[in-house]
Design an enzyme around this catalytic site. Structure first.
Site, PDB file in Angstrom:
ATOM      1  N   ASN A   9       0.835  -1.207   0.000  1.00  0.00           N
ATOM      2  CA  ASN A   9       0.000   0.000   0.000  1.00  0.00           C
ATOM      3  C   ASN A   9       0.866   1.252   0.000  1.00  0.00           C
ATOM      4  O   ASN A   9       2.005   1.224   0.471  1.00  0.00           O
ATOM      5  CB  ASN A   9      -0.891   0.059   1.249  1.00  0.00           C
ATOM      6  CG  ASN A   9      -1.908  -1.050   1.318  1.00  0.00           C
ATOM      7  OD1 ASN A   9      -2.452  -1.471   0.302  1.00  0.00           O
ATOM      8  ND2 ASN A   9      -2.162  -1.531   2.519  1.00  0.00           N
ATOM      9  N   MET A  10       0.295   2.323  -0.483  1.00  0.00           N
ATOM     10  CA  MET A  10       0.889   3.628  -0.235  1.00  0.00           C
ATOM     11  C   MET A  10       0.215   4.207   0.999  1.00  0.00           C
ATOM     12  O   MET A  10      -1.011   4.323   1.053  1.00  0.00           O
ATOM     13  CB  MET A  10       0.694   4.571  -1.425  1.00  0.00           C
ATOM     14  CG  MET A  10       1.383   5.916  -1.229  1.00  0.00           C
ATOM     15  SD  MET A  10       3.184   5.782  -1.038  1.00  0.00           S
ATOM     16  CE  MET A  10       3.691   5.439  -2.726  1.00  0.00           C
ATOM     17  N   ASN A  41       6.008  -3.866   4.319  1.00  0.00           N
ATOM     18  CA  ASN A  41       6.739  -3.472   5.524  1.00  0.00           C
ATOM     19  C   ASN A  41       7.529  -4.639   6.103  1.00  0.00           C
ATOM     20  O   ASN A  41       8.697  -4.498   6.492  1.00  0.00           O
ATOM     21  CB  ASN A  41       5.769  -2.954   6.592  1.00  0.00           C
ATOM     22  CG  ASN A  41       5.150  -1.623   6.237  1.00  0.00           C
ATOM     23  OD1 ASN A  41       5.627  -0.921   5.342  1.00  0.00           O
ATOM     24  ND2 ASN A  41       4.086  -1.281   6.923  1.00  0.00           N
ATOM     25  N   ASN A 181      -1.424  -9.160  18.074  1.00  0.00           N
ATOM     26  CA  ASN A 181      -1.248  -8.315  19.245  1.00  0.00           C
ATOM     27  C   ASN A 181      -2.361  -8.651  20.243  1.00  0.00           C
ATOM     28  O   ASN A 181      -3.182  -9.539  19.992  1.00  0.00           O
ATOM     29  CB  ASN A 181      -1.231  -6.826  18.872  1.00  0.00           C
ATOM     30  CG  ASN A 181      -2.521  -6.360  18.200  1.00  0.00           C
ATOM     31  OD1 ASN A 181      -3.610  -6.893  18.448  1.00  0.00           O
ATOM     32  ND2 ASN A 181      -2.411  -5.353  17.343  1.00  0.00           N
ATOM     33  N   GLY A 209       3.149  -4.599  22.618  1.00  0.00           N
ATOM     34  CA  GLY A 209       3.643  -3.241  22.463  1.00  0.00           C
ATOM     35  C   GLY A 209       4.958  -3.054  23.197  1.00  0.00           C
ATOM     36  O   GLY A 209       5.844  -3.910  23.143  1.00  0.00           O
ATOM     37  N   THR A 235       3.483   3.359  13.842  1.00  0.00           N
ATOM     38  CA  THR A 235       3.099   2.689  12.607  1.00  0.00           C
ATOM     39  C   THR A 235       4.230   1.784  12.136  1.00  0.00           C
ATOM     40  O   THR A 235       5.361   2.225  11.978  1.00  0.00           O
ATOM     41  CB  THR A 235       2.777   3.712  11.492  1.00  0.00           C
ATOM     42  OG1 THR A 235       1.877   4.688  11.998  1.00  0.00           O
ATOM     43  CG2 THR A 235       2.171   3.031  10.288  1.00  0.00           C
ATOM     44  N   ASP A 239       4.925  -4.752  12.196  1.00  0.00           N
ATOM     45  CA  ASP A 239       5.507  -5.312  10.977  1.00  0.00           C
ATOM     46  C   ASP A 239       7.005  -5.530  11.138  1.00  0.00           C
ATOM     47  O   ASP A 239       7.561  -6.530  10.668  1.00  0.00           O
ATOM     48  CB  ASP A 239       5.236  -4.380   9.786  1.00  0.00           C
ATOM     49  CG  ASP A 239       3.756  -4.267   9.482  1.00  0.00           C
ATOM     50  OD1 ASP A 239       3.024  -5.231   9.755  1.00  0.00           O
ATOM     51  OD2 ASP A 239       3.333  -3.210   8.971  1.00  0.00           O
TER      52      ASP A 239
END
Length: 294
Positions: A9-10, A41, A181, A209, A235, A239
């Site tokens: 994706n962009m 990613n 997650n 996290g 973000t 990944d």
């Protein structure tokens, strides 16, 4: 070699001081476009760490698609198996950032034109792979077909179940590792995380996290602590974790060592802007690991 089968994706990123509530307009401080998609990613993360990575995906023939291909090549990812189609635009992710947190809307576009036939044509590449990494931003029937093919070829699969809504419990019979997650784990399995971990020893790895990640080794629950850091942009942290985990396991590290390596990689990734912007090199990860142990 690692083969990543997944999304490209962009990322269309807007940064603001406050998330707008319904019906509200707020001012933003930054707008930019950044190459992303969970598949891309994870491919970049593994490649930057030193793995030989092949990407199998689908993009449009538009400018976003061309830019994504060039970005992968610049990061050392083999793109020979990325399909370019005129039938759909390249996928995009609309990312809203505020105070180090994010909210994301994905429009799949060409990602959803990836087919079982595309996977079948890559059978030889898959067969040569130490790992196949997948996510759920491509059609679920393609995920299922790939899992079946990988089992036939005896190639382990690391599946990152995002978005979790596409996950099917039968996939657990096919994967070597599942890496949700906390939120995804609860959506898939319910609230009893400890019981679920015990049901899938050394297979289910739940990321926490900044707290790290946990799994059950067949005898006891293992918490592999995270690394203290100042987050600029979360973000792509997950990944990075997944790409790093596959890379480390491919280097014959134990599961606990590989998770620790992936935690260090993810902690570095959040210190810079953009999903791929902070993805570290192997040298950077080693320095972080050594810095904590001294």
């Amino acid at each position: 070699m690692i083969t990543v089968i997944g999304s490209m994706n962009m990322d269309i990123v807007v940064q603001t001081d406050n998330f707008p509530v319904q019906g509200e307009t707020v001012l933003g401080q930054l707008f930019t476009t950044i190459p992303g998609g969970k598949g891309a990613n994870q491919a970049v993360a593994a490649a930057r760490l030193g793995s030989n990575v092949h990407m199998l995906a689908s993009v449009g023939t538009d400018s976003f698609g061309r830019e994504l291909l060039e970005d992968l090549k610049a990061n050392g990812v083999n793109t020979d198996s990325v399909m370019q189609t005129e039938e759909a635009a390249t996928g995009i992710a609309n990312i809203l950032l505020s105070e180090g947190d994010n909210r994301i809307i994905v429009v799949p576009g060409a990602n959803y034109l990836l087919t079982e036939a595309n996977i079948k044509r890559m059978k030889e590449t898959i067969q040569q792979s130490k790992f196949v990494i997948m996510q759920l931003e491509i059609p679920i029937p393609v995920v299922k077909y790939t899992l079946e093919l990988c089992r036939e070829l005896n190639v382990p699969v690391l599946l990152n179940p995002a978005p979790a809504s596409g996950f099917q419990l039968e996939f657990m019979d096919y994967v070597a590792y599942l890496t949700p997650n906390e939120t995804e784990c609860e959506l898939i399995f319910g609230e009893d995380m400890e019981g679920t971990l015990e049901k899938y020893p050394n297979k289910l790895i739940v990321t926490l996290g900044s707290e790290g990640a946990r799994y059950f080794d067949g005898t006891k629950h293992i918490l592999v602590p995270g690394f203290k850091t100042t987050a600029v942009d979360t973000t792509g942290a997950g990944d990075t974790f997944n790409g790093a985990l596959a890379h480390a396991l491919g280097q014959s590290l134990s599961l606990e060592e590989a998770v620790r390596y992936a935690n260090a990689s993810a902690s570095l990734s959040v210190e810079k802007f953009g999903a791929q912007g902070g993805m570290p090199s192997h040298t950077e990860v080693v320095k972080r690991l050594e810095g904590v142990s001294n």
